[in-house]
Scaffold this active site. Structure first.
Site, PDB file in Angstrom:
ATOM      1  N   HIS A 155      47.789  42.058  39.983  1.00  0.00           N
ATOM      2  CA  HIS A 155      49.146  42.529  39.712  1.00  0.00           C
ATOM      3  C   HIS A 155      49.155  44.052  39.594  1.00  0.00           C
ATOM      4  CE1 HIS A 155      49.983  38.307  38.691  1.00  0.00           C
ATOM      5  NE2 HIS A 155      51.261  38.617  38.872  1.00  0.00           N
ATOM      6  N   LYS A 159      51.471  45.733  34.359  1.00  0.00           N
ATOM      7  CA  LYS A 159      51.495  44.408  33.724  1.00  0.00           C
ATOM      8  C   LYS A 159      50.629  44.427  32.473  1.00  0.00           C
ATOM      9  CE  LYS A 159      51.101  39.458  34.692  1.00  0.00           C
ATOM     10  NZ  LYS A 159      52.430  39.197  34.096  1.00  0.00           N
TER      11      LYS A 159
END
Length: 267
Positions: A155, A159
């Site tokens: 990600h 995040k």
């Protein structure tokens, strides 16, 4: 028209949700909320999402817009979501929850609230990811204990939780199919002299870099061959459209804690 409110409306996901709501027939954005200290409170939600003015102003308090929506979409933080959950439960509002990072105890609070209001809670609202979960269940049951299982996810650098909620959900699906408890068999990262791999374990590897929206691969590795089930998201819109689809699906539903497998009739 299904009246939808978006929590965290000034954030990246919030803006995408606003756009998805406005693009969906039968849905309409009637409230948008962000944190009280946001400098954008009072701004037009449509302009925040680069859609032009839509006449919905960003609020700093869910209570101020309590009469303006039927269902709240919340992709924020566990502490924020749980506060909103209590509000929606008290006021009879449906919820779509895409927040990740809940503890086991916090997930139980979602289940309790589901006795009074309809909720769709999912680690990932992508149709593709939820089809992947179905495939993972099938693969795990067929391959059984004859493979090593690893879950690799990537990600963007912003995040805050790891592994991702989607990766953990994938692990739960695989573990359940094999009759294992994920909390007992999960291995999060490896370093140093780890010794030979225990085939009963399910490994997790996490990457955080750049602007990766979300990549997930589950590897089933045997002697002489391996199977990989991969999903790659190139836009947050895939999650947002799934959330809006779930919001429409909840219309008229009885109280309960549902997930995207229910929405997509994959059970």
């Amino acid at each position: 028209m299904r009246r939808i409110a978006v929590m965290g409306a000034a954030g990246r996901m919030g803006k995408t949700l606003i756009e998805a709501v406005q693009q969906t027939s039968g849905a309409g954005l009637t409230a948008a909320i962000d944190r009280p200290d946001s400098s954008l409170v009072g701004a037009d939600a449509g302009e925040l999402a680069a859609l032009g003015r839509i006449g919905v102003l960003l609020s700093d308090d869910l209570a101020k817009v309590a009469d303006e929506f039927d269902v709240l979409i919340d992709f924020t933080h566990p502490s924020v979501t749980l506060k909103n959950l209590a509000f929606c439960r008290k006021h009879g509002k449906a919820m779509i929850i895409g927040t990740t990072g809940f503890t086991v105890e916090e997930k139980q609070l979602l289940a309790e609230a589901g006795k009074d209001i309809p909720i769709v809670f999912a680690a990932n609202f992508s149709v593709g990811v939820n089809l992947s979960l179905k495939l993972l269940d099938m693969a795990a049951r067929v391959l059984g204990d004859d493979v090593d299982i690893e879950i690799i996810e990537a990600h963007h650098r912003h995040k805050v939780d790891a592994p991702s909620g989607t990766a953990l959900r994938m692990g739960e699906v695989v573990a359940n199919a094999l009759g294992r408890d994920l909390q007992e068999v999960a291995v999060y990262g490896r370093e140093g002299q780890t010794g030979a791999r225990d085939r009963k374990t399910i490994g997790f590897a996490t990457v955080r870099a750049g602007d990766v929206v979300g990549d997930h691969t589950v590897l089933f590795a045997a002697e002489g061959e391996r199977l990989e089930i991969t999903h790659k998201a190139s836009s947050r819109m895939t999650f947002a459209k799934g959330a809006v689809r779930a919001a429409l699906w909840l219309d008229g539903r009885e109280p309960g804690l549902y997930d995207m497998q229910d929405v997509l009739e994959l059970r």
